[in-house]
Design an enzyme around this catalytic site. Sequence first.
Site, mmCIF file in Angstrom:
data_model
loop_
_atom_site.group_PDB
_atom_site.id
_atom_site.type_symbol
_atom_site.label_atom_id
_atom_site.label_comp_id
_atom_site.label_asym_id
_atom_site.label_seq_id
_atom_site.Cartn_x
_atom_site.Cartn_y
_atom_site.Cartn_z
ATOM 1 N N GLU A 103 -7.465 14.543 -3.964
ATOM 2 C CA GLU A 103 -8.171 15.181 -2.866
ATOM 3 C C GLU A 103 -8.716 16.520 -3.336
ATOM 4 O O GLU A 103 -8.104 17.216 -4.143
ATOM 5 C CB GLU A 103 -7.204 15.408 -1.697
ATOM 6 C CG GLU A 103 -7.842 16.018 -0.467
ATOM 7 C CD GLU A 103 -6.839 16.250 0.656
ATOM 8 O OE1 GLU A 103 -7.242 16.188 1.824
ATOM 9 O OE2 GLU A 103 -5.648 16.488 0.356
ATOM 10 N N LYS B 112 -11.188 10.650 6.099
ATOM 11 C CA LYS B 112 -9.802 10.907 6.496
ATOM 12 C C LYS B 112 -9.670 10.945 8.021
ATOM 13 O O LYS B 112 -10.396 11.676 8.693
ATOM 14 C CB LYS B 112 -9.357 12.241 5.887
ATOM 15 C CG LYS B 112 -7.915 12.623 6.106
ATOM 16 C CD LYS B 112 -7.645 13.951 5.399
ATOM 17 C CE LYS B 112 -6.216 14.401 5.509
ATOM 18 N NZ LYS B 112 -6.011 15.714 4.828
ATOM 19 N N CYS C 273 -4.269 11.864 1.604
ATOM 20 C CA CYS C 273 -3.242 12.878 1.813
ATOM 21 C C CYS C 273 -2.412 12.668 3.083
ATOM 22 O O CYS C 273 -1.510 11.843 3.120
ATOM 23 C CB CYS C 273 -3.890 14.256 1.780
ATOM 24 S SG CYS C 273 -2.716 15.611 1.461
#
Length: 322
Positions: A54, A126, A168
């Site tokens: 990321e 995300k 993440c």
Amino acid sequence: MLAGRLVMTSSGLGTWAAVTQMTVTNSVKDNLRQAAELIEQAAARGAAMVFLPEAADFIGQSREETGELSQGLGGSTVSALKEEAVRHGVWLSLGGLHVREQGRDKLSNTHIVVDSRGEVVATYSKTHLFDVTIPGKFSLRESEYVTAGTELVPPVATPLGLLGLGVCYDLRFPEHSQALAGAGAQLLSFPSAFTVATGLAHWEVLLRARAIETQTYVIAAAQVGSHNAKRTSYGHAMIVDPWGTVVAQCREGVGLAMAQVALSYLAEVRANMPVQQQRRPDLHGKVSQGRGGADSFRCCRVCGDSHDDGCRGAAMSRPGRP
């Protein structure tokens, strides 16, 4: 030359995957140079696919700088990384880049998969944003400058197998991983920039749990070290196999680790313990309110326990009972 060390684990059965560990700053040029060296090293050692963390493009020192440095999918940053894929004949997972979309004030944190021809074959924005405050340690509110994605994307066919995409903080939500596994994913990727505080406590156990629960390979590239005066990342990029074993892990500093992805082993694990076939989606997400449910009894006045079968002659305090 990169300071980090190379770790390789071979089963002799599968296709090589490389997971990288980076320390990026607000210099996109330097970060791209770092990424290019890692991709070159991985390709030279036989990797079919290389996973970047990321924020592989940059970590800004302020929200304003982050906005200034971000680009669209057609910008020079993604173009440079696509050229590296072609140059070395590898697939790339570019995970969570800062992507500016036309007509939007906020960015998206977008995981991009590029094939060995330099073509973008999948993107995922995300969906779970990191809005977390741990008093005395850190406070981050990703939603202040990032727009959450609105959908999961189908697993993408890669040289390693069917790859499910996350970024993440998505790692903390098992429903995300289960949805991708249910859609056929054989691997899950969670490129990350975990904080030191949360990484020490949860990083490895979360990755291993997701691998065990879904019986997939989990590949998690990571940021490591100090990016600026306000931001430091935990590192420990790793690859976990479907049995939950850490088969490759980066040490401290910039570097990479490699392991073979063996779909025959994945099939063996799933055949021996067929948890996906044994799942009960008809029950999951539902809790009965019948006998034994929270509304059917209250705590015993004598022992304090929650039961509905009496307590050595003590009367239960149920709704409607004196």
